[in-house]
Design a protein around this motif. Sequence first.
Motif, PDB file in Angstrom:
ATOM      1  N   ASP A  55      20.160  43.877  64.514  1.00  0.00           N
ATOM      2  CA  ASP A  55      20.187  44.893  65.448  1.00  0.00           C
ATOM      3  C   ASP A  55      21.424  46.084  65.452  1.00  0.00           C
ATOM      4  N   TRP A  56      22.421  45.581  64.640  1.00  0.00           N
ATOM      5  CA  TRP A  56      23.523  46.537  64.417  1.00  0.00           C
ATOM      6  C   TRP A  56      23.443  47.677  63.562  1.00  0.00           C
ATOM      7  N   VAL A  57      22.296  47.795  62.831  1.00  0.00           N
ATOM      8  CA  VAL A  57      22.129  48.903  61.820  1.00  0.00           C
ATOM      9  C   VAL A  57      21.616  50.081  62.699  1.00  0.00           C
ATOM     10  N   ARG A  58      22.132  51.092  62.192  1.00  0.00           N
ATOM     11  CA  ARG A  58      21.941  52.661  62.912  1.00  0.00           C
ATOM     12  C   ARG A  58      21.814  53.512  62.044  1.00  0.00           C
ATOM     13  N   ILE A  59      20.701  54.504  62.387  1.00  0.00           N
ATOM     14  CA  ILE A  59      20.848  55.715  61.447  1.00  0.00           C
ATOM     15  C   ILE A  59      21.283  56.853  62.073  1.00  0.00           C
ATOM     16  N   SER A  60      21.884  57.913  61.187  1.00  0.00           N
ATOM     17  CA  SER A  60      21.854  59.486  61.656  1.00  0.00           C
ATOM     18  C   SER A  60      21.258  60.197  60.657  1.00  0.00           C
ATOM     19  N   GLY A  61      21.204  61.572  61.068  1.00  0.00           N
ATOM     20  CA  GLY A  61      20.719  62.485  60.012  1.00  0.00           C
ATOM     21  C   GLY A  61      21.619  63.019  59.054  1.00  0.00           C
ATOM     22  N   PRO A  62      21.458  63.931  58.247  1.00  0.00           N
ATOM     23  CA  PRO A  62      22.269  64.566  57.234  1.00  0.00           C
ATOM     24  C   PRO A  62      23.837  65.191  57.713  1.00  0.00           C
ATOM     25  N   ALA A  63      24.777  64.845  57.284  1.00  0.00           N
ATOM     26  CA  ALA A  63      25.993  65.402  58.114  1.00  0.00           C
ATOM     27  C   ALA A  63      26.196  66.771  57.928  1.00  0.00           C
ATOM     28  N   LYS A  64      26.699  67.619  58.930  1.00  0.00           N
ATOM     29  CA  LYS A  64      26.611  68.954  58.939  1.00  0.00           C
ATOM     30  C   LYS A  64      27.827  69.433  58.302  1.00  0.00           C
ATOM     31  N   GLY A  65      27.601  70.451  57.434  1.00  0.00           N
ATOM     32  CA  GLY A  65      28.781  71.429  56.873  1.00  0.00           C
ATOM     33  C   GLY A  65      29.230  70.326  55.621  1.00  0.00           C
TER      34      GLY A  65
ATOM     35  N   SER B 160       3.754  44.700  53.091  1.00  0.00           N
ATOM     36  CA  SER B 160       3.464  45.518  54.426  1.00  0.00           C
ATOM     37  C   SER B 160       2.407  44.842  55.474  1.00  0.00           C
ATOM     38  N   VAL B 161       2.926  45.267  56.624  1.00  0.00           N
ATOM     39  CA  VAL B 161       2.066  44.887  57.798  1.00  0.00           C
ATOM     40  C   VAL B 161       1.949  46.128  58.831  1.00  0.00           C
ATOM     41  N   SER B 162       1.057  45.989  59.424  1.00  0.00           N
ATOM     42  CA  SER B 162       0.763  47.240  60.434  1.00  0.00           C
ATOM     43  C   SER B 162       1.411  46.967  61.936  1.00  0.00           C
ATOM     44  N   ARG B 163       1.823  47.860  62.662  1.00  0.00           N
ATOM     45  CA  ARG B 163       2.489  47.789  63.925  1.00  0.00           C
ATOM     46  C   ARG B 163       1.893  48.866  64.650  1.00  0.00           C
ATOM     47  N   SER B 164       2.093  48.755  65.922  1.00  0.00           N
ATOM     48  CA  SER B 164       2.029  49.976  66.791  1.00  0.00           C
ATOM     49  C   SER B 164       3.314  50.386  67.206  1.00  0.00           C
ATOM     50  N   ALA B 165       3.766  51.499  66.955  1.00  0.00           N
ATOM     51  CA  ALA B 165       5.139  52.107  67.314  1.00  0.00           C
ATOM     52  C   ALA B 165       4.870  53.356  68.312  1.00  0.00           C
ATOM     53  N   GLN B 166       6.045  53.506  68.955  1.00  0.00           N
ATOM     54  CA  GLN B 166       6.236  54.762  69.923  1.00  0.00           C
ATOM     55  C   GLN B 166       7.065  55.600  69.114  1.00  0.00           C
ATOM     56  N   LEU B 167       6.323  56.739  69.051  1.00  0.00           N
ATOM     57  CA  LEU B 167       7.486  57.881  68.398  1.00  0.00           C
ATOM     58  C   LEU B 167       7.634  58.732  69.447  1.00  0.00           C
TER      59      LEU B 167
ATOM     60  N   GLU C  59      13.657  50.649  64.293  1.00  0.00           N
ATOM     61  CA  GLU C  59      13.329  49.602  65.547  1.00  0.00           C
ATOM     62  C   GLU C  59      12.318  48.580  65.392  1.00  0.00           C
ATOM     63  N   GLN C  60      11.338  48.823  64.725  1.00  0.00           N
ATOM     64  CA  GLN C  60      10.295  47.974  64.316  1.00  0.00           C
ATOM     65  C   GLN C  60      10.745  47.063  63.278  1.00  0.00           C
ATOM     66  N   LEU C  61      11.637  47.300  62.436  1.00  0.00           N
ATOM     67  CA  LEU C  61      12.029  46.361  61.552  1.00  0.00           C
ATOM     68  C   LEU C  61      13.062  45.480  62.137  1.00  0.00           C
ATOM     69  N   GLN C  62      13.648  45.758  63.227  1.00  0.00           N
ATOM     70  CA  GLN C  62      14.493  45.166  63.942  1.00  0.00           C
ATOM     71  C   GLN C  62      13.971  44.038  65.033  1.00  0.00           C
ATOM     72  N   ASP C  63      12.942  44.355  65.234  1.00  0.00           N
ATOM     73  CA  ASP C  63      11.986  43.490  66.157  1.00  0.00           C
ATOM     74  C   ASP C  63      11.625  42.455  65.610  1.00  0.00           C
ATOM     75  N   PRO C  64      11.823  41.007  66.489  1.00  0.00           N
ATOM     76  CA  PRO C  64      11.216  39.905  65.853  1.00  0.00           C
ATOM     77  C   PRO C  64       9.848  40.061  65.351  1.00  0.00           C
ATOM     78  N   PRO C  65       9.370  39.212  64.243  1.00  0.00           N
ATOM     79  CA  PRO C  65       7.938  39.113  64.174  1.00  0.00           C
ATOM     80  C   PRO C  65       7.125  38.723  65.220  1.00  0.00           C
ATOM     81  N   THR C  66       5.833  39.170  65.239  1.00  0.00           N
ATOM     82  CA  THR C  66       4.812  38.589  66.246  1.00  0.00           C
ATOM     83  C   THR C  66       4.827  37.240  65.989  1.00  0.00           C
ATOM     84  N   ARG C  67       4.016  36.763  66.991  1.00  0.00           N
ATOM     85  CA  ARG C  67       3.902  35.396  66.734  1.00  0.00           C
ATOM     86  C   ARG C  67       2.514  35.289  65.615  1.00  0.00           C
TER      87      ARG C  67
END
Length: 201
Positions: free
Chosen positions: A114-124, A69-76, A93-101
């Motif tokens: 970058d192609w990985v996407r997430i959605s919530g629970p399927a409705k119904g 684990s590493v610490s990052r500053s993220a915009q929620l 998005e943080q996981l997809q960002d390249p490592p800092t220097r």
Amino acid sequence: MRRRAAGALLGAVALLASGCGIRGTSVPVDAGPAPSRASCQAPEPGRSAEGAGRVTVRIYLICNSRILSVSRSAQLTDEKTPEPLQVARALLEQLQDPPTRAEEEAGFSTAVEDWVRISGPAKGKGDPNGALRLNRLPEELQSYALAQIVCTFAETTVADSRHRVVLGGPDADRDPLRRYECTGEMRRHPEIAVTSGVLVA
């Protein structure tokens, strides 16, 4: 006398040339990862950028065939209590960002593409609250990428009370949900992530 010395010298050269008596083989040998000089010491988090909705988060990156684990500053969001899906997307998005220097110099990298996407629970479809669906089956991701996602989510409101993460593929009719847990074994051996999911009853 000279002949004996010359013979001894030739014998020593032959021994060295033969690899100290170890015969060559055409069968590949897995000797583990090559030695690395990476420190794997997570850099100290810098001063968080000011702004509404910006928080310090912990994500898991790869170093020396492990995830740490590493610490990052993220915009929620501006909301005091963001929805789990919002948290999951910000962390992704943080996981997809390249490592800092500083992270790169310490030997960290990421396998989450970058192609990985997430959605919530399927409705119904009977998905439980908190379930997340990826745009590909979890077991189709690289094992290191899945381990990064699971362990990063496990320490947040995305996970259940036992720090388990429920993930599934995009098709709610065909792709079953599985429950993943970030264990010490997974952190040490991320390759087990793709087979670690337990079907959600």
